[in-house]
Design a protein around this motif. Sequence first.
Motif, short mmCIF file in Angstrom:
data_model
loop_
_atom_site.label_atom_id
_atom_site.label_comp_id
_atom_site.label_asym_id
_atom_site.label_seq_id
_atom_site.Cartn_x
_atom_site.Cartn_y
_atom_site.Cartn_z
N ASP A 1 67.54 30.28 32.56
CA ASP A 1 66.59 31.53 32.54
C ASP A 1 67.22 32.71 33.21
O ASP A 1 67.18 33.79 32.72
CB ASP A 1 65.71 31.17 33.38
N VAL A 2 68.19 32.52 34.30
CA VAL A 2 69.02 33.50 34.67
C VAL A 2 70.11 34.10 33.98
O VAL A 2 70.10 35.42 33.82
CB VAL A 2 69.62 33.06 36.12
N ASN B 1 69.96 51.76 26.58
CA ASN B 1 68.91 52.46 25.89
C ASN B 1 69.15 53.87 25.72
O ASN B 1 68.46 54.55 25.31
CB ASN B 1 67.59 52.20 26.45
N SER C 1 69.71 33.93 30.77
CA SER C 1 68.98 34.92 29.52
C SER C 1 68.69 36.25 30.27
O SER C 1 68.82 37.31 29.74
CB SER C 1 67.76 34.01 29.34
N HIS C 2 68.39 36.10 31.60
CA HIS C 2 67.96 37.39 32.01
C HIS C 2 69.02 38.39 32.27
O HIS C 2 68.97 39.67 32.08
CB HIS C 2 67.61 37.12 33.62
N TYR D 1 69.65 39.62 28.52
CA TYR D 1 68.69 40.59 28.07
C TYR D 1 68.73 41.93 28.81
O TYR D 1 68.50 43.01 28.47
CB TYR D 1 67.26 39.85 27.98
N GLY D 2 68.87 41.63 30.21
CA GLY D 2 68.80 42.89 31.05
C GLY D 2 69.88 43.98 30.66
O GLY D 2 69.76 45.02 30.75
N THR E 1 65.79 58.12 25.79
CA THR E 1 65.42 56.76 25.53
C THR E 1 64.06 56.91 24.53
O THR E 1 63.34 57.97 24.49
CB THR E 1 64.93 56.07 26.83
N LEU F 1 65.34 47.59 20.73
CA LEU F 1 64.37 47.50 21.87
C LEU F 1 62.99 48.08 21.42
O LEU F 1 63.12 49.24 20.66
CB LEU F 1 64.97 48.41 22.87
N LEU G 1 73.44 39.42 20.08
CA LEU G 1 72.64 38.99 21.20
C LEU G 1 72.40 37.38 21.03
O LEU G 1 72.55 36.43 21.85
CB LEU G 1 71.46 39.73 21.50
N ALA H 1 71.25 44.10 27.88
CA ALA H 1 70.76 44.77 26.57
C ALA H 1 69.87 45.86 26.64
O ALA H 1 69.81 46.95 26.15
CB ALA H 1 70.22 43.68 25.41
N VAL H 2 68.67 45.44 27.51
CA VAL H 2 67.59 46.35 27.80
C VAL H 2 68.00 47.79 28.38
O VAL H 2 67.54 48.69 28.06
CB VAL H 2 66.55 45.63 28.31
N PHE I 1 60.73 36.80 33.17
CA PHE I 1 61.97 36.76 33.73
C PHE I 1 63.38 36.54 32.81
O PHE I 1 63.99 37.26 32.58
CB PHE I 1 62.05 35.91 35.06
N PRO I 2 63.23 35.55 32.02
CA PRO I 2 64.26 35.20 31.07
C PRO I 2 64.53 36.47 29.91
O PRO I 2 65.45 36.47 29.36
CB PRO I 2 63.83 33.89 30.31
N MET I 3 63.24 37.20 29.78
CA MET I 3 63.37 38.48 28.81
C MET I 3 64.24 39.25 29.60
O MET I 3 64.23 40.62 28.82
CB MET I 3 61.92 38.82 28.43
N ALA I 4 64.19 39.54 30.59
CA ALA I 4 64.37 41.00 31.71
C ALA I 4 63.62 41.86 31.31
O ALA I 4 63.92 42.95 31.01
CB ALA I 4 65.94 41.05 31.28
N GLU J 1 63.81 40.42 19.92
CA GLU J 1 63.83 38.91 19.98
C GLU J 1 62.79 38.40 20.38
O GLU J 1 62.23 37.02 20.19
CB GLU J 1 65.27 38.45 20.34
#
Lengths: 447, 490
Positions: A369-370, A383, A372-373, A376-377, B380, B31, A14, A379-380, B78-81, B102
């Motif tokens: 930022d988008v 799960n 990155s969103h 990470y979106g 999860t 996560l 990532l 990756a998150v 927002f950048p971290m979602a 991270e």
Amino acid sequence: MRRVLSCVLLLMLLAGCAEEPETKIFPYPYEVTDIENGLRVVTVETAYPEVVALHIVVNVGSRNEVEPGRTGFAHLFEHMMFRGTEKFPPERWEAIMQDAGAETNAYTSDDRTVYHAVFSKEDLEAILELEADRFQNLKYSEEVFRTETRAVLGEYNKNFANPMRKLDEIVRKTAFTEHTYRHTTMGFVEDVENMPEMYDYGLKFFDRYYRPEYTTVCIVGDVPDDALALVKKYWGDWERGSYQPEIPVEPPQGEAKTVDESFHTPTLPIVSVSYHAPAYDDEANDSAVLDVISYYAFSENSDLYKKLVVEEQKVDAMYPAYYDHRDPYLFSVVARVKEQKDSEYVRDQILATVEQLQNELVPIEPLEDVKSHLRYGFAVGMNSTPAIAGTLAHFINMRGSPETINKRYALYESVTPDDVQRVAKQVLVESERTIATLRHAPEGGAE
Amino acid sequence: MCRLLLVGLILIANALAAPPEMLTLPSESPLVAFRILLRTGAASDPEGKEGVAALTAAMLSMAGTKEKTYDEIVEALFPMASSVSAQVDKEMTVFVGTTHVENLEAYYELLRSMLLEPGWREDDFRRLKDEAKNYLRIQLRSNNEEELAKEYLFLQIFEGHDYGHHSMGTIAALDKLSLDDLKSFYADNYLQGNLVIGLAGCYPERFAERVQTDFAKLPEGATRREPMAQTVSPKKLRIRIIEKDTRGTHIALGFPIPVNRSNGDWPALKLVQSYFGQHRSSKSLLFQKLREIRGMNYGDYAYIEYFPSGMYQFKPDPNLARSQQIFHIWIRPVEPRNGMFALRIALYELNKLVEDGISAEDFEATRRFLGKFVSLLTQTQSEELGYALDSRFYGIPPFRGYVKDAWTGMTVDDVNSVIRKYLRATDLDIVIITKDAAGMRDAIRSGQASTIEYVSPPPKEILDEDKVIGRYPLDVGSIEVVPASRVFED
């Protein structure tokens, strides 16, 4: 072979994205194999132990409903697939799934029908055999067919009070004149009501589309070494078909359209602004740019959201809707307005935002930022094995391989302010626009 | 070997001598999941302030802090979602979020300040109060008839009880709530002794201790509550018909049960519920009888625990633990012409279950299914944490092992004795949503036999059974028509 995917490795994958766009976002080892009859098999090792998710993706959805009076049929057929075969009648099918403790279901969308099950890996062979049998030997009586059509009507009825269902219906019907995206997956209600009379068409539908060349078997999770051999054993004799539907091409809209409808039960007024927009792509970047625009300009982190929802509080919900499709579909912005008197103002604010995208270059930082969103979106969201399989099924339907995920996310990384302006000018144009409003007009009586 | 699996539940309640308590699930997943749970909820709403627990939680999860406005928080998340969401039920409030390791430092700093240093701004309050009212009036009452029937059933069963209002509140009380009411609720309920912090994932060493130290800044103590009274069941059938412009007829019915997960009979009752009406499973009895054989609707299920949003999800969310639960049946919309028959078949099948029990064969099949299915409930980290927190609430061992052990030692006789002990097809509450409410009321009162209309007649034995079902007696105690516009108002 089991690949070790430690926390550290995933972190590296990532972290690498920002500096090395070629780094792949889909971190799981996978194999794609086409067997002789045209059936594609995709196996993905997720590193979550014991559990396997089986997603069988059939590239048939309401997009394929090209004949008049047959809308909603792909979805009806999804229901019929649970009606058994000679070897495994429904109660036997149920019993085997129950023995496996499987969570199983199916869904239909514009572009696909997906049959999915999650279970312990030791049951994979039994379930592959069971599923292979119904895809090849489905058999039901006309009485059973007619009975099941009423369950589909029940499904339509359960969604009837949802204004977003109605909005979806009216926007599609207004914006499209030719393409089958004109109707929802559920279909026109008159067609749903007429379904009991379509037994013969059901047979034809199965013969056309439930064929190996339309289908991908995805096995995700703690995949046994013999998974591919098992698929070949049970699915290898399935005969290839020949049917190719002629999906109508949507001509340019040519002029702006508007539609205003009333809703039968109280709702806050809803305003939507939609534009015809490109299909999913992992080579040209227009559709990826539109995804970025949707987050930048209309998500909860956008200036417009902050203005309308948080500061002025004229809107209680706003979101962009640009969902991946195989053919060109719609880019939409939807806002639920607290008071009718503000509907036009909200519409104009959306249009002004579109205009700004066309006239001014967006700054770099919010675009980053988008990105990155999105990164990470993804990756998150990965799960669990079922979550990974669910995401995979979508992309398999788009391009047939997990590799498209890596290509698509690499495209996101490359989006520039110039791209945003170019695509806003090309796609978000008045002549391809449909504005829809939905509100409750009380006539007295019951709510 | 790859081990993204959770490496085990570690209770570190004693890491520091004082509360707050922690449940940690260290794993190698990148996560990191949080479930910050408070033993408080809508049952603690003071009279006349129904909705204050939910609105307080919203003011923490969807509003600004002392330092940052809500806009700034959204911008930072927002950048971290990632997000912080709140779920408020009767006895639990939980703040849930997952972030990539991270981003853990930045995310945790936001989460910490949101929960411990709320901004209490008027404009956030106005926005969230509007949102709560619109949820009740528009999203639930007007636009989601399936959820409305089930939620109204709970209100009806728990009328006059601490559970007797929707967790989001009532319109009348929400209108009167002030920011000071929320601050008081926060001061009285957000206490160290009410708190359990759930944490899972690949977080760094000493991170858990840091979280624990931070949350120890909440005031000490725990809310003392009088034990809740048991709700009283009606005599005969208590029926309310919500009149609403709808295409279908929706039915929910049920009654309170003195059994929750802490009761030794719960695993047996869970098995009965799964056999009779496993959520979204086509194998269960109700689904087979109504949908598969008769094509009456989209699905029919039974429950022994609160399970909101069942139309959207296959599995229940954790952290909806309640001291008092109900047995209930959910009949998804049927065509209005078959509404009376649907009501009768639900009661008929329930009565048959009570009278005949489960066969040895069905018992074995259901037990085999559940023994495997239970593992799918916690796919999860966040779900695993949620179940662990619920087990702590109920005072039971880790959930999966607890129920599997119980099922292993169970016999069909145990199960049938639990059916006789807790289930019944009379003295219960029924909620119906339909357009012709007066017609439905008159049909119920008349006692006339009901029929069902088919698009394709089923086999003779089904038609014969239909005649019996159509005459199933409805022992009505009371029946009332409620205009939809009145629901949730006060």
